[in-house]
Design a protein around this motif. Structure first.
Motif, PDB file in Angstrom:
ATOM      1  N   ILE A  25       0.890  -1.153   0.000  1.00  0.00           N
ATOM      2  CA  ILE A  25       0.000   0.000   0.000  1.00  0.00           C
ATOM      3  C   ILE A  25       0.937   1.214   0.000  1.00  0.00           C
ATOM      4  CG2 ILE A  25      -1.896   1.178   1.163  1.00  0.00           C
ATOM      5  CD1 ILE A  25      -2.404  -1.844   0.353  1.00  0.00           C
ATOM      6  N   ILE A  26       0.794   2.048  -1.008  1.00  0.00           N
ATOM      7  CA  ILE A  26       1.704   3.174  -1.228  1.00  0.00           C
ATOM      8  C   ILE A  26       0.961   4.495  -1.074  1.00  0.00           C
ATOM      9  CG2 ILE A  26       3.263   4.262  -2.920  1.00  0.00           C
ATOM     10  CD1 ILE A  26       4.183   1.468  -2.267  1.00  0.00           C
ATOM     11  N   SER A  27       1.594   5.473  -0.416  1.00  0.00           N
ATOM     12  CA  SER A  27       1.075   6.839  -0.397  1.00  0.00           C
ATOM     13  C   SER A  27       1.553   7.534  -1.659  1.00  0.00           C
ATOM     14  CB  SER A  27       1.598   7.595   0.829  1.00  0.00           C
ATOM     15  OG  SER A  27       1.391   8.987   0.653  1.00  0.00           O
ATOM     16  N   GLU A  28       0.605   7.900  -2.507  1.00  0.00           N
ATOM     17  CA  GLU A  28       0.963   8.576  -3.761  1.00  0.00           C
ATOM     18  C   GLU A  28       1.595   9.942  -3.486  1.00  0.00           C
ATOM     19  OE1 GLU A  28       0.823   7.213  -6.710  1.00  0.00           O
ATOM     20  OE2 GLU A  28      -0.174   5.394  -6.026  1.00  0.00           O
ATOM     21  N   TYR A  29       1.093  10.646  -2.472  1.00  0.00           N
ATOM     22  CA  TYR A  29       1.556  11.996  -2.143  1.00  0.00           C
ATOM     23  C   TYR A  29       2.990  11.977  -1.614  1.00  0.00           C
ATOM     24  CZ  TYR A  29       1.770  16.503   0.273  1.00  0.00           C
ATOM     25  OH  TYR A  29       2.143  17.748   0.711  1.00  0.00           O
ATOM     26  N   GLU A  30       3.253  11.066  -0.674  1.00  0.00           N
ATOM     27  CA  GLU A  30       4.569  11.040  -0.041  1.00  0.00           C
ATOM     28  C   GLU A  30       5.497   9.993  -0.634  1.00  0.00           C
ATOM     29  OE1 GLU A  30       4.602  11.187   4.186  1.00  0.00           O
ATOM     30  OE2 GLU A  30       2.903  12.552   4.272  1.00  0.00           O
ATOM     31  N   GLN A  31       4.987   9.207  -1.600  1.00  0.00           N
ATOM     32  CA  GLN A  31       5.793   8.174  -2.245  1.00  0.00           C
ATOM     33  C   GLN A  31       6.511   7.294  -1.225  1.00  0.00           C
ATOM     34  OE1 GLN A  31       6.070   7.380  -5.707  1.00  0.00           O
ATOM     35  NE2 GLN A  31       4.184   8.523  -5.530  1.00  0.00           N
ATOM     36  N   LYS A  32       5.710   6.735  -0.303  1.00  0.00           N
ATOM     37  CA  LYS A  32       6.290   5.812   0.654  1.00  0.00           C
ATOM     38  C   LYS A  32       5.336   4.657   0.914  1.00  0.00           C
ATOM     39  CE  LYS A  32       5.001   7.962   5.050  1.00  0.00           C
ATOM     40  NZ  LYS A  32       5.532   8.590   6.248  1.00  0.00           N
ATOM     41  N   VAL A  33       5.903   3.565   1.396  1.00  0.00           N
ATOM     42  CA  VAL A  33       5.114   2.367   1.670  1.00  0.00           C
ATOM     43  C   VAL A  33       4.387   2.549   2.999  1.00  0.00           C
ATOM     44  CG1 VAL A  33       5.211  -0.110   2.127  1.00  0.00           C
ATOM     45  CG2 VAL A  33       6.678   0.883   0.380  1.00  0.00           C
ATOM     46  N   ILE A  34       3.065   2.333   2.981  1.00  0.00           N
ATOM     47  CA  ILE A  34       2.239   2.392   4.185  1.00  0.00           C
ATOM     48  C   ILE A  34       2.183   1.011   4.827  1.00  0.00           C
ATOM     49  CG2 ILE A  34      -0.087   2.854   5.056  1.00  0.00           C
ATOM     50  CD1 ILE A  34       1.371   5.312   3.866  1.00  0.00           C
ATOM     51  N   ALA A  35       1.996  -0.004   3.997  1.00  0.00           N
ATOM     52  CA  ALA A  35       1.901  -1.382   4.485  1.00  0.00           C
ATOM     53  C   ALA A  35       2.453  -2.314   3.423  1.00  0.00           C
ATOM     54  CB  ALA A  35       0.448  -1.732   4.787  1.00  0.00           C
ATOM     55  N   HIS A  36       3.032  -3.391   3.905  1.00  0.00           N
ATOM     56  CA  HIS A  36       3.581  -4.408   3.002  1.00  0.00           C
ATOM     57  C   HIS A  36       2.892  -5.718   3.359  1.00  0.00           C
ATOM     58  CE1 HIS A  36       7.122  -5.299   0.339  1.00  0.00           C
ATOM     59  NE2 HIS A  36       6.548  -6.471   0.494  1.00  0.00           N
ATOM     60  N   ILE A  37       2.247  -6.328   2.387  1.00  0.00           N
ATOM     61  CA  ILE A  37       1.519  -7.564   2.612  1.00  0.00           C
ATOM     62  C   ILE A  37       2.324  -8.710   2.001  1.00  0.00           C
ATOM     63  CG2 ILE A  37      -0.646  -8.792   2.200  1.00  0.00           C
ATOM     64  CD1 ILE A  37      -1.908  -5.968   1.754  1.00  0.00           C
ATOM     65  N   TYR A  38       2.877  -9.548   2.874  1.00  0.00           N
ATOM     66  CA  TYR A  38       3.609 -10.726   2.406  1.00  0.00           C
ATOM     67  C   TYR A  38       2.616 -11.846   2.185  1.00  0.00           C
ATOM     68  CZ  TYR A  38       7.762  -8.208   3.771  1.00  0.00           C
ATOM     69  OH  TYR A  38       8.734  -7.255   3.863  1.00  0.00           O
ATOM     70  N   LEU A  39       2.734 -12.513   1.088  1.00  0.00           N
ATOM     71  CA  LEU A  39       1.765 -13.539   0.713  1.00  0.00           C
ATOM     72  C   LEU A  39       2.334 -14.926   0.954  1.00  0.00           C
ATOM     73  CD1 LEU A  39       0.695 -11.891  -2.641  1.00  0.00           C
ATOM     74  CD2 LEU A  39      -0.328 -11.588  -0.395  1.00  0.00           C
ATOM     75  N   THR A  40       1.575 -15.729   1.721  1.00  0.00           N
ATOM     76  CA  THR A  40       1.954 -17.102   1.985  1.00  0.00           C
ATOM     77  C   THR A  40       0.754 -17.979   1.715  1.00  0.00           C
ATOM     78  OG1 THR A  40       3.389 -16.297   3.732  1.00  0.00           O
ATOM     79  CG2 THR A  40       2.946 -18.630   3.702  1.00  0.00           C
TER      80      THR A  40
END
Length: 104
Positions: A25-40
């Motif tokens: 999940i990326i913030s378009e305004y601040e260009q940073k990752v909000i959350a990272h979802i690892y898939l298992t």
């Protein structure tokens, strides 16, 4: 309650490299990752995508809910919180509190 979340629109980006797959999940305004979802297992599914889309919509949903609650509060007493919408308003209020870190 003031919102202290990362500003800007949030979007979903997928990383699909060979046997490594995840969603961010990326913030378009601040260009940073909000959350990272690892898939298992490492597979992008409809459920993963739906969850990521819900997370990315969180700031918009919170703002819409707050605005709706404000509108309901300003309705005449017969049709507002003291009437038919009391249970729905309480549900909305609890959701906003949860979004601000108040768990009950």
């Amino acid at each position: 309650m003031e919102t202290k979340t990362t500003k800007g629109d949030w979007s979903v980006q997928t990383i699909d490299i060979s046997d490594y797959k995840s969603m961010c999940i990326i913030s378009e305004y601040e260009q940073k990752v909000i959350a990272h979802i690892y898939l298992t297992p490492p597979k992008i599914t409809e459920e993963n995508t739906a969850n990521a889309n819900l997370i990315s919509a969180a700031p918009d949903l919170l703002l819409a809910l707050k605005n709706l609650m404000l509108g309901v509060e300003n309705l005449p007493a017969l049709s507002s919180i003291s009437g038919v919408l009391e249970q729905q308003y309480k549900q909305a209020e609890n959701a906003v509190k949860k979004a601000h870190g108040f768990h009950f």
